[in-house]
Scaffold this active site. Structure first.
Site, PDB file in Angstrom:
ATOM      1  N   SER A  54      35.806  39.404  36.510  1.00  0.00           N
ATOM      2  CA  SER A  54      35.510  40.640  35.369  1.00  0.00           C
ATOM      3  C   SER A  54      35.841  40.760  34.135  1.00  0.00           C
ATOM      4  O   SER A  54      34.799  40.995  33.474  1.00  0.00           O
ATOM      5  CB  SER A  54      36.370  41.895  35.914  1.00  0.00           C
ATOM      6  OG  SER A  54      36.429  41.874  37.410  1.00  0.00           O
ATOM      7  N   ASP A  65      31.380  46.855  40.119  1.00  0.00           N
ATOM      8  CA  ASP A  65      32.351  45.740  39.833  1.00  0.00           C
ATOM      9  C   ASP A  65      32.574  45.175  41.502  1.00  0.00           C
ATOM     10  O   ASP A  65      32.772  45.598  42.452  1.00  0.00           O
ATOM     11  CB  ASP A  65      33.833  46.199  39.479  1.00  0.00           C
ATOM     12  CG  ASP A  65      34.325  45.109  38.731  1.00  0.00           C
ATOM     13  OD1 ASP A  65      34.788  44.030  39.182  1.00  0.00           O
ATOM     14  OD2 ASP A  65      34.503  45.254  37.517  1.00  0.00           O
ATOM     15  N   ARG A 105      44.137  33.226  32.581  1.00  0.00           N
ATOM     16  CA  ARG A 105      43.435  34.749  32.446  1.00  0.00           C
ATOM     17  C   ARG A 105      44.398  35.701  32.374  1.00  0.00           C
ATOM     18  O   ARG A 105      45.615  35.375  32.456  1.00  0.00           O
ATOM     19  CB  ARG A 105      42.703  34.759  33.920  1.00  0.00           C
ATOM     20  CG  ARG A 105      42.286  36.213  34.097  1.00  0.00           C
ATOM     21  CD  ARG A 105      41.622  36.500  35.267  1.00  0.00           C
ATOM     22  NE  ARG A 105      41.420  37.763  35.774  1.00  0.00           N
ATOM     23  CZ  ARG A 105      40.790  38.181  37.004  1.00  0.00           C
ATOM     24  NH1 ARG A 105      40.029  37.336  37.786  1.00  0.00           N
ATOM     25  NH2 ARG A 105      40.854  39.610  37.265  1.00  0.00           N
ATOM     26  N   ASP A 153      35.202  45.765  44.001  1.00  0.00           N
ATOM     27  CA  ASP A 153      36.152  44.682  43.681  1.00  0.00           C
ATOM     28  C   ASP A 153      37.644  44.886  44.018  1.00  0.00           C
ATOM     29  O   ASP A 153      38.304  43.975  44.765  1.00  0.00           O
ATOM     30  CB  ASP A 153      36.343  44.262  42.382  1.00  0.00           C
ATOM     31  CG  ASP A 153      36.835  43.115  41.812  1.00  0.00           C
ATOM     32  OD1 ASP A 153      36.643  42.024  42.414  1.00  0.00           O
ATOM     33  OD2 ASP A 153      37.610  42.979  40.756  1.00  0.00           O
ATOM     34  N   ASP A 198      29.257  42.636  37.966  1.00  0.00           N
ATOM     35  CA  ASP A 198      29.803  41.550  37.115  1.00  0.00           C
ATOM     36  C   ASP A 198      30.020  40.152  37.839  1.00  0.00           C
ATOM     37  O   ASP A 198      30.282  39.270  37.258  1.00  0.00           O
ATOM     38  CB  ASP A 198      31.126  42.078  36.248  1.00  0.00           C
ATOM     39  CG  ASP A 198      32.236  42.701  37.369  1.00  0.00           C
ATOM     40  OD1 ASP A 198      31.735  42.814  38.521  1.00  0.00           O
ATOM     41  OD2 ASP A 198      33.407  42.651  36.994  1.00  0.00           O
ATOM     42  N   HIS A 199      30.202  40.376  39.145  1.00  0.00           N
ATOM     43  CA  HIS A 199      30.354  39.087  40.018  1.00  0.00           C
ATOM     44  C   HIS A 199      30.289  39.669  41.505  1.00  0.00           C
ATOM     45  O   HIS A 199      30.340  40.911  41.587  1.00  0.00           O
ATOM     46  CB  HIS A 199      31.887  38.478  39.604  1.00  0.00           C
ATOM     47  CG  HIS A 199      32.934  39.398  39.901  1.00  0.00           C
ATOM     48  ND1 HIS A 199      33.514  39.811  40.971  1.00  0.00           N
ATOM     49  CD2 HIS A 199      33.853  40.025  38.831  1.00  0.00           C
ATOM     50  CE1 HIS A 199      34.329  40.501  40.726  1.00  0.00           C
ATOM     51  NE2 HIS A 199      34.689  40.674  39.145  1.00  0.00           N
ATOM     52  N   HIS A 225      39.390  42.984  47.355  1.00  0.00           N
ATOM     53  CA  HIS A 225      40.452  42.138  47.226  1.00  0.00           C
ATOM     54  C   HIS A 225      41.614  42.379  48.231  1.00  0.00           C
ATOM     55  O   HIS A 225      42.431  41.521  48.216  1.00  0.00           O
ATOM     56  CB  HIS A 225      41.248  42.284  45.849  1.00  0.00           C
ATOM     57  CG  HIS A 225      40.529  41.428  44.667  1.00  0.00           C
ATOM     58  ND1 HIS A 225      40.323  40.102  44.776  1.00  0.00           N
ATOM     59  CD2 HIS A 225      39.959  41.605  43.454  1.00  0.00           C
ATOM     60  CE1 HIS A 225      39.601  39.823  43.605  1.00  0.00           C
ATOM     61  NE2 HIS A 225      39.658  40.672  42.880  1.00  0.00           N
ATOM     62  N   ASP A 246      43.149  34.185  45.609  1.00  0.00           N
ATOM     63  CA  ASP A 246      41.876  33.522  45.040  1.00  0.00           C
ATOM     64  C   ASP A 246      41.938  32.114  46.005  1.00  0.00           C
ATOM     65  O   ASP A 246      40.787  31.450  45.902  1.00  0.00           O
ATOM     66  CB  ASP A 246      42.057  32.884  43.718  1.00  0.00           C
ATOM     67  CG  ASP A 246      42.455  34.409  43.012  1.00  0.00           C
ATOM     68  OD1 ASP A 246      41.571  35.142  43.213  1.00  0.00           O
ATOM     69  OD2 ASP A 246      43.128  34.368  41.964  1.00  0.00           O
ATOM     70  N   LYS A 265      39.640  49.122  35.433  1.00  0.00           N
ATOM     71  CA  LYS A 265      38.457  48.440  34.758  1.00  0.00           C
ATOM     72  C   LYS A 265      38.183  48.907  33.525  1.00  0.00           C
ATOM     73  O   LYS A 265      37.060  48.579  32.938  1.00  0.00           O
ATOM     74  CB  LYS A 265      37.353  48.599  35.726  1.00  0.00           C
ATOM     75  CG  LYS A 265      37.628  47.851  37.075  1.00  0.00           C
ATOM     76  CD  LYS A 265      37.748  46.189  37.315  1.00  0.00           C
ATOM     77  CE  LYS A 265      37.821  45.616  38.348  1.00  0.00           C
ATOM     78  NZ  LYS A 265      38.090  44.075  38.134  1.00  0.00           N
ATOM     79  N   HIS A 298      36.501  36.688  44.737  1.00  0.00           N
ATOM     80  CA  HIS A 298      35.457  36.935  44.330  1.00  0.00           C
ATOM     81  C   HIS A 298      34.456  35.689  44.960  1.00  0.00           C
ATOM     82  O   HIS A 298      35.145  35.088  45.627  1.00  0.00           O
ATOM     83  CB  HIS A 298      35.332  36.644  42.859  1.00  0.00           C
ATOM     84  CG  HIS A 298      36.213  37.573  41.957  1.00  0.00           C
ATOM     85  ND1 HIS A 298      36.502  37.510  40.642  1.00  0.00           N
ATOM     86  CD2 HIS A 298      36.531  38.820  42.238  1.00  0.00           C
ATOM     87  CE1 HIS A 298      37.007  38.513  40.142  1.00  0.00           C
ATOM     88  NE2 HIS A 298      37.381  39.427  41.323  1.00  0.00           N
TER      89      HIS A 298
END
Length: 559
Positions: A81, A28, A286, A430, A471-472, A434, A171, A361, A501
């Site tokens: 994700s 991730d 989301r 991930d 996934d990213h 963050h 973000d 996750k 991300h």
């Protein structure tokens, strides 16, 4: 397989055998970017992933994990994700979150749907409350959608509107909240000029107020409930711009963690508590950080915290946040129906499947992978294992997370011989990425790499095949960049850390003793993305993917 299941029958692959044990590993937040000191994957010791990269171009390639490749509106939209795992599992690209909402708002269809007509019944006597993340980050919400919804709701009869804002800084850049609040205040002033009583009622930072996820910390949701519903918070202001500016001055404070505040009138009374007869919309598209507040707003039986007062409201989400829980039961925009996922096909073709991750996750490697569907397709052929994530700390405190535990569960599942596919998500890159803590993210990447090794060693022992992907992006670039790609600096000359991300592509690596020598990545696909992985995995299990799936990444060359 009964005759009713004949539609599920997959054709045999002409060149690839059935019965190989396949490990599918999703790292991730693990993208591919230029090597520099802000690329934590590059800085970290990652001998396993480095050795896979040596297989380029035949056994290691890059695929797109953001924007249109995962159903988001534009290629300026970073992946996430949820849409990433949807694409990995579904093998096709579906219009997602923001894009669905954009289409519904642009066409005006949103105002004709059941969800809007349900909340509209409150407009005559009650207040319309909008709760959500105020930013243009495009991951959880987008400011322009909120602006359109405010305009549309007032045109469709909302006379009294209250907005409960959550500031971002995760973000988007820290500090950008002030500008977003100013923009919103201008819009609300215009509505007031047209006779609509529209105001900001409360606020707080997204990581401290309302937007917890996976039932990590219900206190976060309670702080939001107290401010939004009860009109109670430790900080009271008459103006939201002033509130955000002042609270940002507290020691070690940032947008993500602003304490809850309420807006009060001259007499000190809150201007917008949620009362009987009101309508509430949570406007994030989301799902993961809306499920908990949705439960508090919707469930009659609720014991996670004392709600004190439970108003009789009409509540709708922007979208439905959990398809299995049918939560919320009313929503403004209908979800993409993702049917015929690779997971369901493979199980119905006899592929025994094991999936595992830790709490943060686990939903991705099961629910999102399976097309936003909870539970098993066939409990006799599947086992899903959730390892509890650390709670009560930020992930940079324990950056190794549960990577080793996940890998050991996967190893045991592979060696048990009970499963044909073992699928895991390793969250470290991930979740630690963050936090913006570069040193911790380096530790996290090393831990994920060590976990991959444990899994690949097991694949080796059983003569299996591995597919390692992501996934990213996230951990591969931890700094904001200016137009020329150099690290951006704030007004004090400090590097601006990137906690979000990225728009980077992600690796896909294949190998293992079970892989036929002639299998290699194709070079004729224009811009393959995450959705191409599903057909690839199906091939490695010995099947041809359905014709409407995105094409496989591999070909078999006769040696």
């Amino acid at each position: 397989m009964g005759s009713s299941d004949s539609q599920w029958k997959l054709a045999d692959h002409p060149k690839l055998p059935k019965g190989k044990k396949i490990a599918v590993v999703v790292l991730d937040g693990w993208g591919e970017a230029n090597p520099d000191q802000y690329n934590c994957i590059h800085v970290a010791e990652t001998p396993t992933m480095d050795s896979l990269k040596k297989g380029a171009p035949e056994k290691w390639t890059l695929v797109k994990a953001h924007g249109t490749a995962v159903g988001l509106p534009t290629d300026d939209d970073m992946g996430n994700s949820e849409v990433g795992h949807n694409a990995l599992g579904a093998g096709r690209i579906y219009a997602q979150g923001a894009k669905l909402v954009d289409l519904a708002l642009a066409s005006g269809k949103i105002y004709e749907e059941e969800g809007f007509n349900y909340i509209k019944e409150s407009f005559d006597q009650g207040t319309l409350h909008l709760i959500g993340l105020l930013s243009d980050g495009g991951v959880h919400s987008r400011l322009d959608q909120v602006q359109l919804l405010l305009k549309g709701a007032s045109e469709h009869g909302a006379k009294r509107i209250r907005v409960h804002i959550l500031t971002d800084g995760r973000d988007v850049l820290d500090g950008s909240s002030v500008g977003f609040v100013e923009t919103l205040e201008n819009d609300l002033a215009e509505l007031r000029a047209k006779g609509v009583d529209a105001r900001i009622a409360s606020g707080g930072g997204r990581m401290y107020v309302t937007m917890d996820r996976y039932e990590n910390d219900w206190d976060v949701v309670k702080r939001g409930w107290d401010a939004q519903v009860l009109g109670e918070a430790p900080h009271k202001f008459q103006n939201a711009v002033e509130a955000v500016k002042k609270l940002r001055e507290l020691p070690n404070m940032n947008d993500q963690y602003l304490p809850p505040f309420v807006i009060v009138d001259e007499s000190g009374n809150p201007v917008g508590p949620i009362l009987d007869g009101d309508a509430v919309v949570t406007f994030n598209f989301r799902a993961d950080r809306m499920v908990m507040i949705a439960k508090a707003l919707e469930y009659e039986d609720f014991d996670k915290f004392d709600r004190v007062r439970v108003p009789k409201i009409r509540y709708a989400g922007m979208l439905q946040y959990d398809g299995e829980l049918k939560l919320p039961s009313r929503y403004l925009v209908s979800p993409p129906l993702i049917e015929r996922t690779s997971g369901e096909y493979l199980v119905k073709n006899g592929v025994r499947t094991f999936a595992c991750s830790e709490t943060v996750k686990f939903g991705h490697v099961t629910f999102f992978w399976n097309g936003n569907r909870s539970g098993y397709f066939d409990a006799s052929k599947e086992e899903y294992v959730e390892i509890p994530s650390d709670v009560g700390i930020t992930f940079n405190v324990q950056p190794k997370m549960k990577a080793v535990e996940i890998a050991e569960k996967a190893r045991d599942a592979i060696l048990s011989g009970k499963f044909d596919q073992v699928r895991v998500n390793l969250p470290n890159g991930d979740m630690v990425g963050h936090t913006g803590d570069i040193e911790a993210t380096v530790v996290a990447c090393k831990a994920a790499d060590e976990a991959v090794k444990i899994i690949l060693d097991a694949v080796e022992q059983v003569g299996g095949i591995y597919v390692v992907t992501a996934d990213h992006g996230n951990a591969e670039d931890m700094v904001k960049r200016n137009k020329s790609g150099q690290p951006a600096k704030d007004k004090n000359g400090n590097i601006q850390i990137l906690t979000s991300h990225t728009l980077q592509p992600v690796p896909v690596a294949i190998g293992g003793p079970g892989l036929l020598p002639g299998v290699k990545f194709r070079t004729d696909l224009q811009t393959p993305g995450l959705a191409n992985v599903a057909a690839t995995v199906m091939n490695l299990h010995g099947f041809v993917a359905p014709s409407d799936y995105e094409p496989t990444l591999i070909e078999v060359v006769d040696n």
